[in-house]
Design an enzyme around this catalytic site. Structure first.
Site, mmCIF file in Angstrom:
data_model
loop_
_atom_site.group_PDB
_atom_site.id
_atom_site.type_symbol
_atom_site.label_atom_id
_atom_site.label_comp_id
_atom_site.label_asym_id
_atom_site.label_seq_id
_atom_site.Cartn_x
_atom_site.Cartn_y
_atom_site.Cartn_z
ATOM 1 N N ASN A 189 -7.057 4.839 7.854
ATOM 2 C CA ASN A 189 -6.663 3.431 7.766
ATOM 3 C C ASN A 189 -7.327 2.804 6.549
ATOM 4 O OD1 ASN A 189 -5.598 0.854 8.778
ATOM 5 N ND2 ASN A 189 -7.729 0.353 9.221
ATOM 6 N N HIS A 233 -8.800 -0.814 5.340
ATOM 7 C CA HIS A 233 -9.212 -2.128 5.852
ATOM 8 C C HIS A 233 -9.718 -2.973 4.681
ATOM 9 C CE1 HIS A 233 -10.543 -5.065 8.804
ATOM 10 N NE2 HIS A 233 -11.648 -5.190 8.100
ATOM 11 N N ILE A 264 -1.824 -2.060 17.819
ATOM 12 C CA ILE A 264 -2.937 -1.391 18.482
ATOM 13 C C ILE A 264 -2.467 -0.004 18.903
ATOM 14 C CG2 ILE A 264 -4.513 -1.430 20.458
ATOM 15 C CD1 ILE A 264 -4.312 -4.478 20.413
ATOM 16 N N ASN A 278 0.832 -1.208 0.000
ATOM 17 C CA ASN A 278 0.000 0.000 0.000
ATOM 18 C C ASN A 278 0.869 1.260 0.000
ATOM 19 O OD1 ASN A 278 -2.889 -0.564 -0.085
ATOM 20 N ND2 ASN A 278 -2.561 -1.684 1.815
ATOM 21 N N ARG A 297 2.476 1.500 26.931
ATOM 22 C CA ARG A 297 1.828 1.917 25.690
ATOM 23 C C ARG A 297 1.794 3.445 25.600
ATOM 24 N NH1 ARG A 297 -1.384 -0.521 22.548
ATOM 25 N NH2 ARG A 297 -3.101 0.953 22.790
ATOM 26 N N GLN A 327 -7.580 -4.315 -6.913
ATOM 27 C CA GLN A 327 -8.778 -3.680 -7.454
ATOM 28 C C GLN A 327 -9.378 -2.623 -6.536
ATOM 29 O OE1 GLN A 327 -11.692 -6.551 -8.797
ATOM 30 N NE2 GLN A 327 -10.203 -7.697 -10.001
#
Length: 207
Positions: free
Chosen positions: A108, A110, A93, A14, A66, A179
């Protein structure tokens, strides 16, 4: 000029689609300024190097918490004056402090038509395995803004892809990328760069 950071974990297909779209003029008014990976051996880092784009590796488990990881993400992005963060196969995450700091500035891709086959546990081939297990005739990809949920932010673009009878998760993954993902992710970035969308009542509106 929209200054973009792309966050990656693996091969960077990507990312390559984004870089090619900048070269081809599909994405305009945009500079890909930074690539961040959570894995030192991600091939996406080589793709960035080939274009002389600065890249760095931030491994979450190397931080004390985190929140500390999120703080370093924020610091790095701000250092490079990033306007938009693009998650392109980024299998991490996101820390809450990072999401809040860049609210409305993270998108994002998906590999399904949200709200189908999304949420916790749906990533990579698992998405396509689920599509085939359900017997869906159509799948696709979705570009959306990131919020504090999982695949729950406002949808920017979707593109459908037909499921073929002899598909495996691998063949379906490849077709969805070619596609759909590689088409709508660059398109969404260009729309944001040229102020063609806005969020109204948690819905994306075209200007």
């Amino acid at each position: 000029m929209l200054k973009v950071a792309v966050l990656v974990s693996g091969g960077g297909t990507n990312l390559q689609a984004i870089l090619d779209s900048v070269d081809d003029g599909v994405i305009t008014n945009t500079e890909i300024r930074l690539v961040i990976s959570n894995k030192e051996d991600a091939f996406a880092l080589k793709r960035a190097a080939n274009k002389n784009i600065y890249s760095t590796v931030l491994v979450p488990k190397k931080f004390t918490s985190r929140e500390a990881f999120g703080e370093e993400l924020i610091r790095t992005l701000n250092e490079h004056e990033i306007d938009l963060v693009v998650l392109a196969g980024y299998l991490v995450i996101l820390p809450e402090n990072f999401v809040k700091a860049f609210e409305g500035r993270i998108i994002n891709i998906h590999p399904s038509l949200i709200p189908s086959h999304c949420g916790d546990g749906f990533y990579g081939l698992k998405v396509h395995e689920s599509v085939l297990a359900r017997g869906n005739k159509v799948t696709g990809a979705t570009v959306h803004f990131v919020d504090e949920g999982t695949d729950s932010g406002p949808i920017i673009l979707q593109k459908a892809v037909e499921v073929e009878e002899d598909d495996t998760p691998e063949t379906l993954q490849k077709r969805v990328m070619e596609q759909a993902e590689w088409k709508i992710l660059p398109q969404a970035i260009d729309m944001i760069a040229n102020d063609k969308i806005e969020i109204v009542n948690n819905l994306v509106k075209l200007k």
